[in-house]
Scaffold this motif. Structure first.
Motif, PDB file in Angstrom:
ATOM      1  N   GLY A 153     -12.192  -2.508   7.057  1.00 56.25           N
ATOM      2  CA  GLY A 153     -10.826  -2.037   7.251  1.00 56.25           C
ATOM      3  C   GLY A 153     -10.514  -0.676   6.665  1.00 56.25           C
ATOM      4  N   GLY A 154     -11.494  -0.006   6.060  1.00 61.23           N
ATOM      5  CA  GLY A 154     -11.301   1.358   5.596  1.00 61.23           C
ATOM      6  C   GLY A 154     -10.836   1.516   4.161  1.00 61.23           C
ATOM      7  N   SER A 173      -7.643  -6.928   0.550  1.00 60.17           N
ATOM      8  CA  SER A 173      -7.415  -7.480   1.889  1.00 60.17           C
ATOM      9  C   SER A 173      -6.861  -8.894   1.823  1.00 60.17           C
ATOM     10  CB  SER A 173      -8.696  -7.433   2.718  1.00 60.17           C
ATOM     11  OG  SER A 173      -9.720  -8.213   2.137  1.00 60.17           O
ATOM     12  N   ILE A 210      -5.250  -2.047   7.805  1.00 63.03           N
ATOM     13  CA  ILE A 210      -4.977  -0.856   8.618  1.00 63.03           C
ATOM     14  C   ILE A 210      -3.497  -0.511   8.566  1.00 63.03           C
ATOM     15  CG2 ILE A 210      -4.965   0.033  10.985  1.00 63.03           C
ATOM     16  CD1 ILE A 210      -7.552  -1.627  11.410  1.00 63.03           C
ATOM     17  N   ASP A 211      -2.639  -1.527   8.599  1.00 64.21           N
ATOM     18  CA  ASP A 211      -1.201  -1.285   8.501  1.00 64.21           C
ATOM     19  C   ASP A 211      -0.846  -0.716   7.133  1.00 64.21           C
ATOM     20  OD1 ASP A 211       1.585  -1.478   9.343  1.00 64.21           O
ATOM     21  OD2 ASP A 211       1.729  -3.150   7.951  1.00 64.21           O
ATOM     22  N   THR A 214      -1.262   3.115   6.479  1.00 62.42           N
ATOM     23  CA  THR A 214      -0.517   3.763   7.555  1.00 62.42           C
ATOM     24  C   THR A 214      -0.666   5.276   7.537  1.00 62.42           C
ATOM     25  OG1 THR A 214       1.113   1.979   7.713  1.00 62.42           O
ATOM     26  CG2 THR A 214       1.801   4.152   8.465  1.00 62.42           C
ATOM     27  N   SER A 217      -4.278   6.273   8.503  1.00 67.20           N
ATOM     28  CA  SER A 217      -4.537   5.917   9.901  1.00 67.20           C
ATOM     29  C   SER A 217      -3.778   6.820  10.861  1.00 67.20           C
ATOM     30  CB  SER A 217      -4.149   4.451  10.139  1.00 67.20           C
ATOM     31  OG  SER A 217      -4.885   3.587   9.308  1.00 67.20           O
TER      32      SER A 217
END
Length: 395
Positions: A153-154, A173, A210-211, A214, A217
């Motif tokens: 997920g980064g 996470s 990911i959200d 923000t 991304s």
């Protein structure tokens, strides 16, 4: 139907909401814990072996990790691989507003308590499934633990420099997906009276990350710029310094020029104001590493308390860099009533951090420790209530 009436005042804003949780490890239990902290009646379902997090420390005793993620709950033991156990679960769902699980996709449906089965028993229930990668896609059926999701997920790329790659400390996470699940559940509870029925909510751990990322991304999708661990501090003009006594602290100048002007005065180095490398915010962003080295060199000449006092005098955003051991002795934290002493499941006093929200009318519930395994099995033989719908019937 649930409602937060005067009867629930002083018990938390979710007094009257019942949650059934069939979760283990962190993401599902954490989501249910937050709802419990806010006043919901949470019933945790475990197997005869218990949630693996109970034995996280390697002993038979309740681990502090399990205690943290499962306070304010009741606990029952149900065999979810037997027809009788599934019927016990469904009986609990009869009287529930929310059901939470964090199994791999398809497991709940295969065992007999998927969204359709729950809806047949209680059309008002809000079911929430937390998965690693969502219900479909090439990774969907893979085992999903926090380290894996934080990599995919980064999150790693935003926190850990490539030169010192190592697993992250906090379970980002797990906790972020649990928080996302709470948000989705509360939104669905809000919409339910209008809709007249519950719904199924899917929350993925990777999607939650990911959200959460923000800014990184959106910046990449719009400009192609790839953020790394120093991207945000550089733009935010945030610095970590150490005093001569070894005490660490942070400074965050953000955009207002007044903070840079004040910092120059604090440091008593007026030549920095006219140094072309630092004279504008754009220059300071561009020459972040050079300014970081200058600040560290200057702050190393005097103890942290000196710098904190001076920074406060000039109203510059700053603070001590606390460890968890420092945190609860911090005078600000100590003044905020964020720790409560409760009785642990073994009878000993236990200090726990409480939910940070303060409600003017509904108040905060009384906290209690995580349940011993099967402590509340008695409720399995008690008929569950059938709360009424907005139309006055039963669910």
């Amino acid at each position: 139907m649930w409602s937060n009436t005067a009867e629930g005042a002083g018990k938390g804003p979710l007094a009257g909401v019942r949650v059934v949780e069939a979760g283990q490890y962190i993401s599902g239990p954490y989501a249910a814990k937050v709802l419990a902290d806010l006043g919901a009646d949470v019933i945790k379902i475990e197997s005869a072996e218990g949630d693996p997090m109970r034995r996280w420390e390697g002993s038979g005793a309740m681990s502090p990790q399990f205690a943290a993620y499962n306070r304010n709950k009741r606990g029952v033991v149900i065999d979810l691989k037997s027809p009788a156990g599934i019927e016990q679960l469904l009986c609990l769902v009869d009287g529930a507003d929310v059901f939470i699980e964090n199994f791999r996709p398809g497991v709940a449906t295969r065992l007999g308590f998927g969204p359709d089965a729950l809806r047949e028993r209680n059309r008002m229930v809000i079911s929430c499934a937390i998965t690693g990668f969502g219900p479909t896609g090439p990774y969907a059926k893979r085992p999903a633990y926090d380290t894996v999701i934080s990599a995919v997920g980064g999150m790693y790329s935003q926190i850990v420099p490539e030169s010192i790659l190592r697993p992250l400390g906090p379970a980002f996470s797990d906790l972020l997906s649990g928080s996302a699940a709470v948000q989705a559940i509360l939104a669905s509870l809000h919409a339910r009276p209008v809709r007249g029925e519950g719904e199924h909510v899917e929350v993925s751990m990777v999607g939650s990350l990911i959200d959460f990322l923000t800014e990184a991304s959106s910046t990449y999708l719009e400009t192609g710029q790839v953020a790394g661990p120093d991207s945000r501090p550089r733009r935010a003009q945030a610095y970590a310094c150490v005093g001569s006594d070894g005490g660490a602290f942070v400074i965050h100048m953000s955009v207002p020029e007044k903070f840079w002007v004040g910092l120059v005065a604090v440091l008593e180095h007026p030549e920095l104001a006219t140094d072309e490398r630092f004279s504008t915010r754009e220059a300071r962003v561009r020459n972040y590493d050079e300014l970081d080295a200058v600040l560290k060199g200057i702050t190393a000449t005097r103890p942290r308390a000196h710098w904190l006092d001076r920074l406060n005098d000039y109203d510059i955003p700053h603070g001590p860099l606390n460890t968890v051991a420092d945190l609860f002795d911090d005078p600000q934290v100590a003044s905020m009533n964020l720790v409560e002493e409760i009785t642990g499941s073994d009878g000993r006093p236990l200090r726990v951090p409480v939910h940070s929200a303060v409600f003017s009318h509904s108040g905060r519930r009384d906290y209690h420790a995580a349940p011993a395994l099967g402590a509340d099995n008695g409720i399995l033989s008690t008929p569950q209530p059938k709360p009424t719908t907005p139309e006055g019937g039963t669910r």
